[in-house]
Design a protein around this motif. Structure first.
Motif, PDB file in Angstrom:
ATOM      1  N   THR A 113      18.007 -10.411  -4.922  1.00 26.17           N
ATOM      2  CA  THR A 113      19.451 -10.594  -4.487  1.00 26.17           C
ATOM      3  C   THR A 113      20.015  -9.114  -3.801  1.00 26.17           C
ATOM      4  OG1 THR A 113      20.266  -9.930  -6.632  1.00 26.17           O
ATOM      5  CG2 THR A 113      19.909 -12.340  -6.380  1.00 26.17           C
ATOM      6  N   ALA A 114      19.406  -8.227  -4.031  1.00 27.26           N
ATOM      7  CA  ALA A 114      19.943  -7.113  -3.347  1.00 27.26           C
ATOM      8  C   ALA A 114      19.542  -6.666  -1.948  1.00 27.26           C
ATOM      9  CB  ALA A 114      19.774  -5.594  -4.140  1.00 27.26           C
ATOM     10  N   VAL A 115      18.425  -7.455  -1.559  1.00 24.47           N
ATOM     11  CA  VAL A 115      18.049  -7.156  -0.055  1.00 24.47           C
ATOM     12  C   VAL A 115      17.264  -8.134   0.604  1.00 24.47           C
ATOM     13  CG1 VAL A 115      15.557  -6.459  -1.067  1.00 24.47           C
ATOM     14  CG2 VAL A 115      16.649  -5.346   0.903  1.00 24.47           C
ATOM     15  N   GLY A 116      17.526  -8.337   1.976  1.00 23.00           N
ATOM     16  CA  GLY A 116      16.820  -9.213   2.647  1.00 23.00           C
ATOM     17  C   GLY A 116      15.308  -9.155   2.472  1.00 23.00           C
ATOM     18  N   GLY A 117      14.670 -10.345   3.653  1.00 20.45           N
ATOM     19  CA  GLY A 117      13.086 -10.288   3.430  1.00 20.45           C
ATOM     20  C   GLY A 117      12.854  -9.149   4.571  1.00 20.45           C
ATOM     21  N   PHE A 118      11.374  -8.580   4.100  1.00 21.02           N
ATOM     22  CA  PHE A 118      10.830  -7.724   5.263  1.00 21.02           C
ATOM     23  C   PHE A 118       9.400  -8.010   5.253  1.00 21.02           C
ATOM     24  CE2 PHE A 118      13.758  -4.575   2.606  1.00 21.02           C
ATOM     25  CZ  PHE A 118      14.805  -4.883   3.702  1.00 21.02           C
ATOM     26  N   PHE A 119       8.844  -7.743   6.293  1.00 27.98           N
ATOM     27  CA  PHE A 119       7.281  -8.194   6.591  1.00 27.98           C
ATOM     28  C   PHE A 119       6.668  -6.910   5.834  1.00 27.98           C
ATOM     29  CE2 PHE A 119       9.029 -10.188  10.362  1.00 27.98           C
ATOM     30  CZ  PHE A 119       8.241 -11.372  10.214  1.00 27.98           C
ATOM     31  N   GLY A 120       5.691  -7.588   5.207  1.00 25.87           N
ATOM     32  CA  GLY A 120       4.678  -6.497   4.512  1.00 25.87           C
ATOM     33  C   GLY A 120       5.347  -5.565   3.710  1.00 25.87           C
ATOM     34  N   TYR A 121       6.393  -5.956   2.598  1.00 31.64           N
ATOM     35  CA  TYR A 121       6.828  -4.907   2.050  1.00 31.64           C
ATOM     36  C   TYR A 121       6.952  -5.517   0.473  1.00 31.64           C
ATOM     37  CZ  TYR A 121       8.868  -0.489   1.200  1.00 31.64           C
ATOM     38  OH  TYR A 121       8.761   0.872   0.811  1.00 31.64           O
ATOM     39  N   ALA A 122       5.980  -5.770  -0.222  1.00 31.64           N
ATOM     40  CA  ALA A 122       5.684  -6.218  -1.460  1.00 31.64           C
ATOM     41  C   ALA A 122       6.734  -7.163  -1.945  1.00 31.64           C
ATOM     42  CB  ALA A 122       6.575  -5.066  -2.469  1.00 31.64           C
ATOM     43  N   HIS A 123       6.508  -7.846  -2.976  1.00 32.55           N
ATOM     44  CA  HIS A 123       7.186  -9.214  -3.459  1.00 32.55           C
ATOM     45  C   HIS A 123       9.016  -8.917  -3.599  1.00 32.55           C
ATOM     46  CE1 HIS A 123       3.537 -11.243  -2.944  1.00 32.55           C
ATOM     47  NE2 HIS A 123       3.825 -12.183  -3.596  1.00 32.55           N
ATOM     48  N   THR A 124       9.354  -7.593  -3.691  1.00 32.08           N
ATOM     49  CA  THR A 124      10.501  -7.434  -3.809  1.00 32.08           C
ATOM     50  C   THR A 124      11.439  -7.601  -2.511  1.00 32.08           C
ATOM     51  OG1 THR A 124      10.128  -5.074  -3.385  1.00 32.08           O
ATOM     52  CG2 THR A 124      10.543  -5.808  -5.690  1.00 32.08           C
ATOM     53  N   GLY A 125      10.435  -7.595  -1.437  1.00 30.16           N
ATOM     54  CA  GLY A 125      10.920  -7.945  -0.108  1.00 30.16           C
ATOM     55  C   GLY A 125      10.608  -9.247   0.652  1.00 30.16           C
ATOM     56  N   GLY A 126      10.180 -10.086  -0.415  1.00 32.49           N
ATOM     57  CA  GLY A 126      10.294 -11.558  -0.123  1.00 32.49           C
ATOM     58  C   GLY A 126       8.717 -11.915  -0.333  1.00 32.49           C
ATOM     59  N   GLY A 127       7.671 -10.898  -0.270  1.00 35.35           N
ATOM     60  CA  GLY A 127       6.165 -11.398  -0.090  1.00 35.35           C
ATOM     61  C   GLY A 127       5.502 -11.717   1.007  1.00 35.35           C
ATOM     62  N   TYR A 128       6.091 -11.318   2.172  1.00 32.09           N
ATOM     63  CA  TYR A 128       5.758 -11.700   3.478  1.00 32.09           C
ATOM     64  C   TYR A 128       4.594 -10.761   4.011  1.00 32.09           C
ATOM     65  CZ  TYR A 128      10.168 -14.369   4.023  1.00 32.09           C
ATOM     66  OH  TYR A 128      11.182 -15.227   3.907  1.00 32.09           O
ATOM     67  N   ASP A 129       3.408 -11.341   4.047  1.00 29.64           N
ATOM     68  CA  ASP A 129       2.378 -10.575   4.709  1.00 29.64           C
ATOM     69  C   ASP A 129       2.670  -9.971   5.957  1.00 29.64           C
ATOM     70  OD1 ASP A 129       0.315 -10.332   2.853  1.00 29.64           O
ATOM     71  OD2 ASP A 129      -0.740 -12.340   3.510  1.00 29.64           O
ATOM     72  N   GLY A 130       2.195  -8.609   6.326  1.00 28.47           N
ATOM     73  CA  GLY A 130       2.665  -7.825   7.521  1.00 28.47           C
ATOM     74  C   GLY A 130       1.604  -7.854   8.554  1.00 28.47           C
ATOM     75  N   GLY A 131       1.858  -6.847   9.372  1.00 26.60           N
ATOM     76  CA  GLY A 131       1.225  -6.669  10.667  1.00 26.60           C
ATOM     77  C   GLY A 131       0.105  -6.085  10.778  1.00 26.60           C
ATOM     78  N   GLN A 132      -0.434  -5.321   9.829  1.00 29.94           N
ATOM     79  CA  GLN A 132      -1.557  -4.579   9.772  1.00 29.94           C
ATOM     80  C   GLN A 132      -2.707  -5.529   9.831  1.00 29.94           C
ATOM     81  OE1 GLN A 132      -1.062  -1.512   6.867  1.00 29.94           O
ATOM     82  NE2 GLN A 132       0.965  -0.676   7.893  1.00 29.94           N
TER      83      GLN A 132
END
Length: 386
Positions: A113-132
């Motif tokens: 709840t404290a932060v939005g989603g980010f690419f490639g940044y753990a499940h605390t960032g939403g669990g989205y796979d990133g660009g590497q």
């Protein structure tokens, strides 16, 4: 496809058989990566500092790519567009996005709840796979991805996905006024950009503090800053007070975050025993080095749940603290203009261009600060595919 694969702290592998991403939602796009970067924030994950970083995840929140497929609801992109993709995963419609607080999107991160989603940044960032990796699924594709101007160098474009806007916002949050003295803690890429942009806001003196000599030398040349090694100081706070006629700096910027160093207590409690969310030495120094009534800008990453910080000094000195994840989309128009007008050429920070196949070595080199590395660029094998 090829993709970076996290296997545990300080364990990075190349996965040669990761399934290619697919359209899952009408507003998705699939992007074939042309360039990606390793960020100092990725090292927080690599070092095991961020909770819920799961085995098998692909990092990388800084990337450009060519749109290969779009969902039925995507209207602003078309197949073949070459785009830069901000690290924020933002819905564009929630109250926070409407305030242009794209790093605080209320819809893109079901894991926190404290932060939005980010690419490639753990499940605390939403669990989205990133660009590497060779391909990435990009949700909300009509919101943040931006078509790269034809005249823009691709290496400058990929730096607009995080480092350049994050450094800019660090300076912006500082409320820098004409004539101010600004101290930046950290001479990594974000600290370098923050120092460089401090001049844009009117600073007349910019000081960078770090502990790696080659990075300090780079700060002198790239950011035109005074640069000092805190290991040469008995007390960094006293040194900075003396350097500012004992008033303190007008603005202090923490561009280090939870992977700091310089205090045995912070290192033991934050990195060894994990009793706090990393080493907050830089934040301590920023609070204690800024003047009464000054501003501390925090752009370095700190994870949950808490850190040891001198709240009494904050209160008694009347310090204003401003902190957030950079809202990349909000800043892109002015930063594209700065680059296209020749006011800044951020690709000068890229010191190493490395094939994606060598991602494990790239992380080891960046983490250990080998070969005078400042910013590593990863190039996937399909980057130049038709």
């Amino acid at each position: 496809m090829l993709a970076m694969n996290f296997r545990g702290p300080r364990q990075i592998r190349l996965d040669r058989d990761k399934p290619e991403p697919e359209i899952k939602h009408p507003y998705d796009a699939i992007v074939r990566v042309t360039r990606s970067l390793i960020c100092g924030s990725d090292l927080h994950l690599y070092h095991g500092r961020v909770p819920d970083t799961r085995v098998g995840m692909t990092f990388g929140h800084e990337f450009t790519g060519v749109v290969e497929a779009i969902g039925s609801g995507v209207q602003k992109l078309k197949v073949g567009d070459h785009v830069l993709v901000p690290f924020n995963v933002a819905c564009g419609t929630c109250p926070h996005c409407k305030q242009e607080l794209y790093g605080n999107c209320n819809e893109s991160n079901p894991e926190a709840t404290a932060v939005g989603g980010f690419f490639g940044y753990a499940h605390t960032g939403g669990g989205y796979d990133g660009g590497q990796a060779e391909y990435v699924r990009v949700p909300y594709a009509d919101v943040s991805p931006t078509v790269i101007p034809k005249e823009m160098d691709l290496e400058n474009a990929v730096l607009l996905t995080d480092v350049v806007p994050t450094g800019y916002q660090a300076a912006e949050q500082g409320g820098i006024q004409k004539g101010d003295t600004v101290v930046v803690f950290g001479a990594g890429p974000v600290g370098l950009m923050a120092a460089r942009f401090a001049w844009f806001f009117g600073a007349t003196r910019v000081i960078v503090v770090d502990h790696v000599d080659y990075r300090l030398e780079f700060a002198r040349k790239f950011a035109f800053a005074e640069a000092y090694n805190f290991r040469d100081m008995k007390d960094p706070v006293l040194f900075l007070k003396k350097a500012t006629d004992y008033f303190g700096a007008d603005v202090c910027i923490d561009a280090v975050g939870c992977d700091g160093t310089g205090s045995a207590q912070q290192t033991i409690t934050g990195k060894g025993l994990l009793l706090q969310a990393g080493d907050a030495t830089a934040l301590h120094w920023a609070i204690n080095s800024v003047k009464k009534g000054g501003i501390v800008s925090i752009i370095g990453v700190y994870g949950p749940p808490w850190n040891l910080v001198p709240v009494g000094s904050l209160m008694n000195k009347g310090i204003t603290v401003r902190a957030n994840q950079a809202s990349v989309k909000r800043l892109l128009p002015r930063l594209i203009d700065h680059i296209m007008s020749g006011r800044i050429n951020p690709k000068e920070m890229i010191t190493h261009r490395i094939p994606l196949e060598e991602v494990s070595d790239a992380y080891r080199m960046f983490s250990s600060k080998l070969d005078h590395i400042i910013k590593p660029l990863l190039i996937p094998p399909r980057a130049n595919a038709a």
